[in-house]
Design a protein around this motif. Structure first.
Motif, PDB file in Angstrom:
ATOM      1  N   ASP A 183      -3.219   9.606 -11.670  1.00 33.91           N
ATOM      2  CA  ASP A 183      -4.450   8.817 -11.744  1.00 33.91           C
ATOM      3  C   ASP A 183      -4.240   7.572 -12.606  1.00 33.91           C
ATOM      4  O   ASP A 183      -4.323   6.437 -12.139  1.00 33.91           O
ATOM      5  CB  ASP A 183      -5.531   9.731 -12.348  1.00 33.91           C
ATOM      6  N   TRP A 184      -3.916   7.779 -13.871  1.00 31.73           N
ATOM      7  CA  TRP A 184      -3.791   6.645 -14.777  1.00 31.73           C
ATOM      8  C   TRP A 184      -2.526   5.840 -14.527  1.00 31.73           C
ATOM      9  O   TRP A 184      -2.526   4.624 -14.646  1.00 31.73           O
ATOM     10  CB  TRP A 184      -3.820   7.150 -16.223  1.00 31.73           C
ATOM     11  N   THR A 213      -3.652   4.031  -1.652  1.00 30.59           N
ATOM     12  CA  THR A 213      -4.738   4.440  -0.750  1.00 30.59           C
ATOM     13  C   THR A 213      -5.088   5.892  -1.005  1.00 30.59           C
ATOM     14  O   THR A 213      -4.226   6.747  -1.113  1.00 30.59           O
ATOM     15  CB  THR A 213      -4.296   4.300   0.709  1.00 30.59           C
ATOM     16  N   GLY A 214      -6.382   6.176  -1.064  1.00 33.04           N
ATOM     17  CA  GLY A 214      -6.818   7.539  -1.327  1.00 33.04           C
ATOM     18  C   GLY A 214      -7.102   7.790  -2.794  1.00 33.04           C
ATOM     19  O   GLY A 214      -7.562   8.870  -3.149  1.00 33.04           O
ATOM     20  N   HIS A 215      -6.863   6.839  -3.622  1.00 32.54           N
ATOM     21  CA  HIS A 215      -7.171   7.002  -5.051  1.00 32.54           C
ATOM     22  C   HIS A 215      -8.677   6.897  -5.223  1.00 32.54           C
ATOM     23  O   HIS A 215      -9.312   6.004  -4.680  1.00 32.54           O
ATOM     24  CB  HIS A 215      -6.481   5.871  -5.826  1.00 32.54           C
ATOM     25  N   ARG A 216      -9.235   7.815  -6.014  1.00 31.61           N
ATOM     26  CA  ARG A 216     -10.685   7.885  -6.052  1.00 31.61           C
ATOM     27  C   ARG A 216     -11.322   6.797  -6.903  1.00 31.61           C
ATOM     28  O   ARG A 216     -12.493   6.537  -6.828  1.00 31.61           O
ATOM     29  CB  ARG A 216     -11.110   9.258  -6.580  1.00 31.61           C
ATOM     30  N   ASP A 217     -10.558   6.179  -7.770  1.00 29.05           N
ATOM     31  CA  ASP A 217     -11.202   5.243  -8.703  1.00 29.05           C
ATOM     32  C   ASP A 217     -10.198   4.184  -9.086  1.00 29.05           C
ATOM     33  O   ASP A 217      -9.775   4.105 -10.234  1.00 29.05           O
ATOM     34  CB  ASP A 217     -11.647   6.045  -9.935  1.00 29.05           C
ATOM     35  N   LEU A 218      -9.751   3.361  -8.108  1.00 31.53           N
ATOM     36  CA  LEU A 218      -8.681   2.421  -8.408  1.00 31.53           C
ATOM     37  C   LEU A 218      -9.276   1.162  -9.005  1.00 31.53           C
ATOM     38  O   LEU A 218      -9.903   0.376  -8.311  1.00 31.53           O
ATOM     39  CB  LEU A 218      -7.914   2.091  -7.124  1.00 31.53           C
ATOM     40  N   ARG A 219      -9.127   0.965 -10.303  1.00 32.43           N
ATOM     41  CA  ARG A 219      -9.566  -0.283 -10.905  1.00 32.43           C
ATOM     42  C   ARG A 219      -8.635  -0.577 -12.062  1.00 32.43           C
ATOM     43  O   ARG A 219      -7.830   0.244 -12.444  1.00 32.43           O
ATOM     44  CB  ARG A 219     -11.009  -0.181 -11.406  1.00 32.43           C
ATOM     45  N   ARG A 220      -8.759  -1.754 -12.614  1.00 37.37           N
ATOM     46  CA  ARG A 220      -7.852  -2.158 -13.670  1.00 37.37           C
ATOM     47  C   ARG A 220      -8.039  -1.283 -14.893  1.00 37.37           C
ATOM     48  O   ARG A 220      -9.137  -0.874 -15.213  1.00 37.37           O
ATOM     49  CB  ARG A 220      -8.122  -3.605 -14.051  1.00 37.37           C
ATOM     50  N   GLN A 237       0.837  -1.202   0.000  1.00 39.68           N
ATOM     51  CA  GLN A 237       0.000   0.000   0.000  1.00 39.68           C
ATOM     52  C   GLN A 237       0.862   1.237   0.000  1.00 39.68           C
ATOM     53  O   GLN A 237       1.779   1.347   0.803  1.00 39.68           O
ATOM     54  CB  GLN A 237      -0.876   0.020   1.252  1.00 39.68           C
ATOM     55  N   ILE A 238       0.561   2.169  -0.907  1.00 41.13           N
ATOM     56  CA  ILE A 238       1.289   3.422  -0.989  1.00 41.13           C
ATOM     57  C   ILE A 238       0.255   4.533  -1.079  1.00 41.13           C
ATOM     58  O   ILE A 238      -0.754   4.363  -1.772  1.00 41.13           O
ATOM     59  CB  ILE A 238       2.187   3.448  -2.248  1.00 41.13           C
ATOM     60  N   PRO A 239       0.463   5.664  -0.414  1.00 39.32           N
ATOM     61  CA  PRO A 239      -0.516   6.753  -0.535  1.00 39.32           C
ATOM     62  C   PRO A 239      -0.553   7.278  -1.968  1.00 39.32           C
ATOM     63  O   PRO A 239       0.477   7.357  -2.645  1.00 39.32           O
ATOM     64  CB  PRO A 239       0.024   7.841   0.404  1.00 39.32           C
ATOM     65  N   SER A 240      -1.736   7.643  -2.396  1.00 33.52           N
ATOM     66  CA  SER A 240      -1.891   8.047  -3.784  1.00 33.52           C
ATOM     67  C   SER A 240      -1.568   9.522  -3.951  1.00 33.52           C
ATOM     68  O   SER A 240      -1.866  10.329  -3.081  1.00 33.52           O
ATOM     69  CB  SER A 240      -3.323   7.778  -4.214  1.00 33.52           C
ATOM     70  N   ILE A 241      -0.968   9.881  -5.076  1.00 32.78           N
ATOM     71  CA  ILE A 241      -0.648  11.292  -5.312  1.00 32.78           C
ATOM     72  C   ILE A 241      -1.380  11.783  -6.549  1.00 32.78           C
ATOM     73  O   ILE A 241      -0.935  12.692  -7.223  1.00 32.78           O
ATOM     74  CB  ILE A 241       0.867  11.518  -5.462  1.00 32.78           C
ATOM     75  N   GLU A 242      -2.548  11.194  -6.822  1.00 30.38           N
ATOM     76  CA  GLU A 242      -3.205  11.583  -8.059  1.00 30.38           C
ATOM     77  C   GLU A 242      -3.793  12.976  -7.976  1.00 30.38           C
ATOM     78  O   GLU A 242      -4.080  13.577  -8.987  1.00 30.38           O
ATOM     79  CB  GLU A 242      -4.279  10.564  -8.410  1.00 30.38           C
ATOM     80  N   GLU A 259      -1.077   5.289 -11.700  1.00 28.76           N
ATOM     81  CA  GLU A 259      -1.255   4.430 -10.533  1.00 28.76           C
ATOM     82  C   GLU A 259      -2.187   3.280 -10.842  1.00 28.76           C
ATOM     83  O   GLU A 259      -1.993   2.153 -10.381  1.00 28.76           O
ATOM     84  CB  GLU A 259      -1.776   5.257  -9.361  1.00 28.76           C
ATOM     85  N   ARG A 260      -3.204   3.550 -11.658  1.00 26.54           N
ATOM     86  CA  ARG A 260      -4.092   2.447 -12.031  1.00 26.54           C
ATOM     87  C   ARG A 260      -3.319   1.394 -12.804  1.00 26.54           C
ATOM     88  O   ARG A 260      -3.523   0.182 -12.635  1.00 26.54           O
ATOM     89  CB  ARG A 260      -5.235   2.975 -12.889  1.00 26.54           C
ATOM     90  N   GLU A 261      -2.375   1.843 -13.642  1.00 26.89           N
ATOM     91  CA  GLU A 261      -1.617   0.858 -14.416  1.00 26.89           C
ATOM     92  C   GLU A 261      -0.712   0.044 -13.500  1.00 26.89           C
ATOM     93  O   GLU A 261      -0.573  -1.176 -13.660  1.00 26.89           O
ATOM     94  CB  GLU A 261      -0.793   1.588 -15.468  1.00 26.89           C
ATOM     95  N   THR A 262      -0.058   0.694 -12.534  1.00 25.62           N
ATOM     96  CA  THR A 262       0.803  -0.032 -11.615  1.00 25.62           C
ATOM     97  C   THR A 262      -0.020  -0.995 -10.764  1.00 25.62           C
ATOM     98  O   THR A 262       0.414  -2.114 -10.487  1.00 25.62           O
ATOM     99  CB  THR A 262       1.557   0.950 -10.702  1.00 25.62           C
ATOM    100  N   TYR A 263      -1.222  -0.586 -10.394  1.00 25.46           N
ATOM    101  CA  TYR A 263      -2.094  -1.492  -9.638  1.00 25.46           C
ATOM    102  C   TYR A 263      -2.460  -2.697 -10.489  1.00 25.46           C
ATOM    103  O   TYR A 263      -2.449  -3.836 -10.034  1.00 25.46           O
ATOM    104  CB  TYR A 263      -3.345  -0.738  -9.206  1.00 25.46           C
TER     105      TYR A 263
END
Lengths: 232, 365, 172
Positions: free
Chosen positions: A175-176, A190-197, A163-168, A178-182
């Motif tokens: 935003d994008w 954590t804190g990302h508003r829309d974390l999905r694949r 888990q890493i805090p989000s800086i989006e 971090e979604r790609e890394t996820y």
């Protein structure tokens, strides 16, 4: 007809430069209104030396403010981070990157973006990395448009609690990225508003770029691995 | 109303899905869905050798394969500290600039097609075919070349290349004027694109937009001038920037105009390079027999027709990369669509998408 | 090569009319008209789509073969699958194929659509050949195939369509 239009544009630009924006906004014709606004922008630029639109790179390649990070930016920024945010650095000090702990990353990021002589306003790339031995890492490449500095920040987490805090909200491209890394590694931001694949379908199983990834057998009834008979 | 502009649509940008929430005709939210062309490029790079990565980089941004090759090769040569001969550098710059013209021609042609103009598409393809002829003369392929290798090139220039390149430049230079007459200053085109999809400069930087999209918003940033790689610092060329000529600064028309003017600048660079190129030199001289870079990592950016292409390569001393990440400019360009597309009508969104010049192969890798 | 070019044997009607009247089987007439105007469904996915666009542009003109690009599957006869098909896209390819009206044909263009292409080995998200989800009539190899190769594939498809007998009852 265009003479009249030019006169009208000159008048409203004059008024707007004195502070009265109503005339420009009341022009009905869309093309004339946009021409007037463009002329206003040009006039404003001519008046003042620096304006927010012209973040120009001058021809010699240097910014007007003195560059406090010349030499080794990673090292200098690392020292300043240690001063301002104690106990946020992790691991050994290196020349090529700054290793941080994940806890205060959001505050550090905001500070890096807004601090006057740092101004790292451009997030170039977030790279996920599987270091083996149960460690995943996220590497951030930052760049400053004004001061022309580039630094690299690495944050390592364990595989179980990735888990890493989000800086989006700081850099909107986060935003994008971090979604790609996820999607590829399974690191939760954590804190990302829309974390999905983002690249793989929503119902895909597994984190593909991890070194121990096993391809799933079928996806909606279609065989995934290369299975045609008689190959090889 | 939620509308689905599905993965298959006639705008030839590739397989992209846009989920659009509209209020009547005005858009209130755009959600792009990508991943329909995810071909596992990064997983392949972790399993093949450094030389074998080059054809895979070709296929990521298939409209500018020379530029992709160039970016990868420049990053690898900096990691391994190889210095290539002069002739190789000149040939690389010539190929990269020809590729820039070809890619911009296709981008502008399909943008015209999106907005409704069919003729510029055919004219620009006719000119693009002449460039592809030159590439075919050199390395045998029309679209995906595998031309630039780490430490050199795969083939030397054939006899007669320089003359035919000069002939092409003399033929092509007046065509830019022709395109200006057909499309750029066409009244209908201006109505469709001026003032549409305005992207302010700070939004562009925060979203990581680069290349002609960023320059259309007034920011003068070009990697070839500001962080020069290869021999770009020897050439004298200008960096065109949008000035809000036909509307607000940063609209679709500005981005279109920047691309068109950039083709003229590429012609300048090509003329200088073709006159200065050394006559002798072996292009295979400094190609290492086996590529084993030292342990370490590097992040290097180069300027492709779409923007800043970044390669982050991590090497652990073996002939196979440990991690190779390609940071593509079209990925960031697509992410800004939601921000600048709100409040416009549906057909304007198609024009904005065309002006951002995305290639799905690069976004999805 | 194509037998419709030779005038058929007209039996009793031989030489009774000037060369304005031709008598032939209805089967042949229908398959001839189908083969010479195949409207294609432009399903360009990746790099092969650019070669398909180049084939439809002015130098290698696809329209002289009677092919017009249509963007809706309902109006198309041939679906040219140009480019890599991924798992995410495979479900949509199947759906679009089912939406086309009979008679429909599929051309798999490029090595990615034929068998997975250069991504066959480690591509977890790549469909190894579009014939896993739709039946294919003609395979055009190449990476990407030249526009001339695509035109040859279309000509082969035309020959295949000419040999069909749509009105003949098939037994067995």
């Amino acid at each position: 007809m265009s003479d009249e239009r030019d006169k009208l544009i000159a008048e409203v630009v004059e008024k707007a430069l004195r502070g009265d924006m109503d005339e420009i906004n009341n022009i009905e014709d869309r093309v004339t209104r946009s021409k007037a606004k463009a002329a206003l922008a040009k006039a404003k630029r001519a008046q003042t030396a620096d304006s927010p639109h012209q973040i120009e790179a001058s021809d010699t390649g240097e910014s007007t403010a003195p560059n406090t990070l010349s030499g080794n930016p990673n090292q200098k920024v690392g020292e300043r981070i240690s001063e301002k945010f104690p106990d946020s650095r992790d691991g050994e000090v290196a020349d090529t990157h700054i290793q941080l702990k994940p806890d205060q990353w959001n505050e550090i990021a905001t500070w890096l973006k807004t601090e006057e002589d740092l101004l790292f306003d451009s997030l170039q790339c977030i790279t996920g990395m599987d270091l083996g031995e149960n460690v995943l890492e996220a590497r951030y490449n930052l760049h400053s448009m004004k001061h022309r500095n580039a630094i690299e920040i690495r944050i390592a987490v364990s595989r179980e609690i990735a888990q890493i805090p989000s800086i989006e909200q700081v850099w909107r491209i986060g935003d994008w990225f971090e979604r790609e890394t996820y999607d590829m590694y399974g690191i939760r931001f954590t804190g990302h508003r829309d974390l999905r694949r983002i690249l793989l379908p929503e119902d895909w199983e597994g984190w593909p770029l991890r070194k121990d990834y096993e391809v799933q057998e079928t996806y909606h009834g279609i065989m995934v691995p290369k299975v045609k008979e008689g190959w090889e | 109303m939620v509308l689905n502009i599905g993965p298959q649509h006639p705008s030839t940008h590739g397989v992209l899905r846009l989920q659009v929430k509209t209020d009547g005709e005005i858009i209130s939210e755009i959600k792009p869905f990508i991943g329909y062309l995810h071909r596992c490029f990064e997983k392949h790079c972790e399993n093949v050798t450094y030389e074998q990565v080059i054809p895979f980089t070709d296929r990521c941004d298939y409209l500018a394969s020379m530029a992709n090759n160039f970016g990868y090769v420049v990053a690898m040569e900096e990691l391994m500290e190889i210095k290539v001969p002069e002739r190789v550098e000149y040939i690389r710059v010539i190929m990269a600039e020809l590729q820039r013209i070809a890619s911009h021609l296709l981008a502008l042609g399909t943008f015209g097609l999106d907005v409704g103009a069919f003729t510029p598409f055919l004219y620009m393809f006719r000119d693009r075919e002449r460039i592809l002829d030159m590439f075919e003369m050199t390395c045998g392929a029309r679209l995906l070349y595998n031309y630039m290798w780490v430490g050199g090139l795969s083939h030397d220039l054939p006899i007669g290349f320089v003359e035919s390149a000069f002939r092409f430049l003399d033929y092509f230079e007046p065509k830019i004027e022709e395109y200006n007459n057909i499309l750029t200053y066409n009244k209908i085109f201006i109505e469709r694109t001026a003032d549409v999809g305005v992207m302010p400069a700070d939004v562009a930087i925060s979203y990581g937009v680069s290349g002609p999209n960023l320059r259309g918003s007034g920011v003068k940033w070009d990697i070839r001038k500001d962080e020069p790689y290869s021999i770009y610092d020897r050439f004298d060329f200008d960096v065109p920037v949008g000035i809000g000529e036909k509307g607000n600064l940063g609209d679709c028309w500005d981005r279109f105009n920047v691309r068109l003017t950039e083709m003229g600048e590429s012609i300048k660079i090509l003329r200088q390079a073709l006159t200065q190129i050394p006559k002798n030199g072996d292009v295979h001289q400094t190609i290492p027999k086996k590529i084993r870079p030292p342990k370490g990592s590097i992040y290097k950016r180069t300027e492709t027709p779409r923007g800043d292409l970044g390669f982050y390569i991590i090497s652990d001393g073996s002939p196979i990369p440990n991690r190779l990440k390609m940071r593509s400019p079209a990925f960031t360009a697509l992410s800004v669509l939601d921000e600048i597309g709100r409040g416009w009508m549906l057909s304007d969104v198609i024009a904005i998408l065309g002006s951002l010049d995305i290639v799905l192969g690069e976004i999805d890798r | 090569m194509s037998e419709w070019r030779k005038l058929p044997d007209m039996g009793l009607l031989e030489n009774k009319f000037n060369d304005n009247v031709i008598v032939a089987k209805l089967d042949k007439l229908i398959s001839w008209s189908r083969s010479t105007s195949p409207w294609f469904f432009q399903f360009g996915l990746a790099c092969c789509a650019i070669e398909m666009m180049a084939a439809a542009a002015s130098r290698y003109d696809l329209m002289r073969l009677g092919m017009i690009p249509r963007s809706s599957p309902r109006q198309a006869d041939v679906m040219i699958v140009a480019g890599t098909v991924t798992m995410k896209m495979a479900l949509r390819v199947k759906k679009l194929y089912e939406q086309m009206a009979n008679p429909k044909y599929v051309v798999a263009m490029g090595s990615c659509a034929t068998s997975g292409g250069p991504y066959w080995q480690h591509g977890y998200h790549v469909l190894k050949g579009v014939d896993i989800v739709v039946p294919v009539d003609v395979y055009v190899p190449g990476c990407p195939p030249r526009p001339e190769a695509l035109i040859e594939g279309i000509l082969k498809l035309q020959e295949q369509i000419l040999e069909e007998r749509p009105l003949t009852r098939k037994t067995g």
